[in-house]
Design an enzyme around this catalytic site. Sequence first.
Site, PDB file in Angstrom:
ATOM      1  N   HIS A   1       0.809  -1.211   0.000  1.00 35.62           N
ATOM      2  CA  HIS A   1       0.000   0.000   0.000  1.00 35.62           C
ATOM      3  C   HIS A   1       0.844   1.263   0.000  1.00 35.62           C
ATOM      4  O   HIS A   1       0.429   2.292  -0.534  1.00 35.62           O
ATOM      5  CB  HIS A   1      -0.926   0.022   1.217  1.00 35.62           C
ATOM      6  CG  HIS A   1      -1.684   1.303   1.341  1.00 35.62           C
ATOM      7  ND1 HIS A   1      -2.629   1.691   0.420  1.00 35.62           N
ATOM      8  CD2 HIS A   1      -1.599   2.299   2.246  1.00 35.62           C
ATOM      9  CE1 HIS A   1      -3.115   2.873   0.768  1.00 35.62           C
ATOM     10  NE2 HIS A   1      -2.511   3.254   1.875  1.00 35.62           N
ATOM     11  N   CYS A   2       2.045   1.223   0.571  1.00 32.12           N
ATOM     12  CA  CYS A   2       2.765   2.469   0.852  1.00 32.12           C
ATOM     13  C   CYS A   2       3.716   2.935  -0.252  1.00 32.12           C
ATOM     14  O   CYS A   2       3.593   4.039  -0.760  1.00 32.12           O
ATOM     15  CB  CYS A   2       3.540   2.327   2.156  1.00 32.12           C
ATOM     16  SG  CYS A   2       2.480   2.237   3.612  1.00 32.12           S
ATOM     17  N   ILE A   3       4.689   2.097  -0.597  1.00 33.57           N
ATOM     18  CA  ILE A   3       5.795   2.578  -1.431  1.00 33.57           C
ATOM     19  C   ILE A   3       5.347   3.017  -2.826  1.00 33.57           C
ATOM     20  O   ILE A   3       5.851   4.014  -3.347  1.00 33.57           O
ATOM     21  CB  ILE A   3       6.920   1.518  -1.498  1.00 33.57           C
ATOM     22  CG1 ILE A   3       7.417   1.212  -0.078  1.00 33.57           C
ATOM     23  CG2 ILE A   3       8.084   2.014  -2.344  1.00 33.57           C
ATOM     24  CD1 ILE A   3       8.456   0.131  -0.017  1.00 33.57           C
TER      25      ILE A   3
END
Length: 435
Positions: free
Chosen positions: A265-267
């Site tokens: 989800h983040c990078i």
Amino acid sequence: MSHLACPTVGIVGLGYVGLPLAVQFLRSGCRVIGFDIDQHKVTTLNAGRSYIRNVPAAVIAEAVATGQFQATADVARLADVEAILICVPTPLTAHREPDLSFIIQTAEAVAPHLRAGQLVSLESTTYPGTTEEELVPRLERGSGLRAGRDFHVVYSPEREDPGNPDFGTRNIPKVIGGLTSDCLAAGIRLYRHAVQTMVPVSSTRVAEATKLVENIFRCVNIAMVNELKMVFDAMGIDVWEVLDAAKTKPFGFMKFEPGPGLGGHCIPIDPFYLTWKAREFGVQTKFVELAGDINTSMPRYVVMRLLEALSDRGRALRGASILLLGLAYKKNVDDPRESPTFAIWDLLRARQANVQFHDPYIPVAPAMREYPAYAGTPSVPLTEAVLAHSDAVVICTAHDGLDYGFVVRHARLVVDTRNACAGLPAELLHKVVKA
């Protein structure tokens, strides 16, 4: 809240962030009420089952049985908690701009049930200023209360790393910034029930920026090695051998590994949150945007390497049977969020290839916002017959439990994006193309 030895905690969003956090508070003896709009999740949890691999069902079942935990879709139950932790998704729009709809909807749903003395913590990754500019005004308007005076507000970004055997919610230091100093103190009192080490910072904006920097750091460095992979491939140099040699330097170098693109989800998302917000201040983020462009181009590079390898063997990609190994975004997890495998799958289908996948942790492809057409597709068994029938196998996720020697022996062609075949006997490597 300070007078309570162990507060009742409400966690909004019971996904890969919220559910592990709930478990940690449960293990600390706190009572937890979990909120989610997905009725299937609510029903599953209240039956004592888990839908996330690294969340043990036994912990959920025991907590449900003793009344320590309950899942619900009824936000009115927020009146029963001392702290409200918001762990909802923050994706991108089709134009790669921040989509705060889940935060906004949650704030508007929470506000009517907010009462004096409660703590609200936002954990969702977002750009600096979201807590003060988007969350707080909605909470104040809907409740008639004043943030920092009547109730506390903090921002404390999640730092989950699914599948990491060494670090979990309990021992990952917790960054936390408060709207006021009293808010910060209240946040620290809460999270000390679940987390060993607190990292207080001066504001919610600093905490928001910290999470972005952590993931942009990885994004930029992964982009660098992805670009080097393409350069060294053209030169006939093995980028993984280069990186292994470089990491022997005891200072000044940190090894990052190339791959078929970014996942999780983040990078893949966080850099675009910063670039969007930076425009408000008339600042360009050229370096960050370039890294994002390189990483999002990697699935196309993998497909081109596959096309070339098939062509060298007298086979067209059109009509070819392709087996994708790994749907999860990283090894040994069941999390498919933003997995580059979906982008590769889509590119192959656009070229009229016949695509199947195998993933030991994902038996059925879930519904994905950008790739709804693949929802419900089952993982095929990894058998000699399936491998032999495939014109090529593309290793997208290098799960530890897979026998890559078995894969290469029975496959016609293997395109390895993760260096999973390193160390196999030399007589097998003529079937393997690195990408």
